[in-house]
Design a protein around this motif. Sequence first.
Motif, PDB file in Angstrom:
ATOM      1  N   ALA A   8       0.833  -1.203   0.000  1.00 46.37           N
ATOM      2  CA  ALA A   8       0.000   0.000   0.000  1.00 46.37           C
ATOM      3  C   ALA A   8       0.871   1.257   0.000  1.00 46.37           C
ATOM      4  N   GLN A  68      -7.669  -6.517  -7.156  1.00 46.34           N
ATOM      5  CA  GLN A  68      -7.069  -6.270  -5.844  1.00 46.34           C
ATOM      6  C   GLN A  68      -7.330  -7.407  -4.855  1.00 46.34           C
ATOM      7  N   ILE A  72      -4.358  -9.436  -2.826  1.00 49.00           N
ATOM      8  CA  ILE A  72      -4.322  -9.401  -1.361  1.00 49.00           C
ATOM      9  C   ILE A  72      -4.364 -10.811  -0.794  1.00 49.00           C
ATOM     10  N   PRO A 274      -6.627   1.037   3.213  1.00 47.62           N
ATOM     11  CA  PRO A 274      -6.203   1.269   1.832  1.00 47.62           C
ATOM     12  C   PRO A 274      -5.681   2.681   1.625  1.00 47.62           C
ATOM     13  N   PHE A 325      -6.353  -2.439  -1.819  1.00 48.90           N
ATOM     14  CA  PHE A 325      -5.145  -1.654  -1.604  1.00 48.90           C
ATOM     15  C   PHE A 325      -5.440  -0.172  -1.745  1.00 48.90           C
TER      16      PHE A 325
END
Length: 334
Positions: A8, A68, A72, A274, A325
């Motif tokens: 991030a 995303q 993750i 995020p 993110f």
Amino acid sequence: MRMFELTAALLEENPLPIKKAADKQQISVRAIRRLIAGQLNEGALFNYQITTGKIKRVHGFGLFTGNQPEIIAALFDQSHNLSLLILCMKQPVLSFSLLSDTAYISATTLHRRFACFDQFLSPYSISIDRRTYPFVSGNERQIRFLLFKLTAFLLPALCDAPALLYQHFLDIHTLRQQVLYATATSITSGKISPDCYVPDYYLTNEAAYLFLWKQLLAQETFFVPAHEAILITKIAASFIQDSDAQLWANNLSQIYQIHLVCALLEGNIFVFQPVVLTFSDTTVQLIRSFLLQLPHYEKLLKKHPELPMLYECVWQKQSIFQPMFTIKNTPPDT
């Protein structure tokens, strides 16, 4: 879990000075180097390099668009700490020695992990201590929410399937019921602050509380109380253009639900925060207006400083329960 924070941070600055990355996570430069060295540093997803004191993600972040949750999940699937914490929350009857054997780590190492976990859990009014039984204690509503969020990070297929996401929430609820003592705290007990944002009927019993989550996860229609809808609409009318009135009406329910969730729960709703590259004018104006006119809003904002980011999720059509993110749909490639 630290790899998520590093990734991030690279969204905001790529390349990123390694000293700055270490300071952000309050760990040593050596620990950051070990973190990167321990990753599957191959292919497009996990290709990080350290040169001249800076960390660079080789392929930029164009790949983050649209996938995303999958990225993750791939990151967290490698996290031994996350697996260990989830195990402690899912199986609270394990003894310390049995947990050490199950996780294949020494008692000394496990003790250090517990110290880190306790720091992570503290904002959620949850604690973990090897001297207590079960290890994880605190408000049961908080424990089930956090366990729901942490396990959802590992299951990206749930993000686009609200029915499956609610079933996952229900499975966590059932699991905790089965492994807890009869004296465990109820999910409907515990302090609510500010309590004006949570209708009393959602906390009358566990069935009502589960129905609330069925609404929050889009399995039932959510109806905003009339007086709340009128108040929020009146506040927004001071800066919403006529052409945006219908759009605001569509978002009203989401705004109210965000306030309800923030009053109901402690700790960061995202869990792993995020990146927001820029805040929209609508978010800035909305917060200013709420601070002036919405009762107890200052207290809610102090409790949940991530509120502006939650609003951005509404504008970007992203669920606040979705792993991400960045809240922007298309982060810039660097």
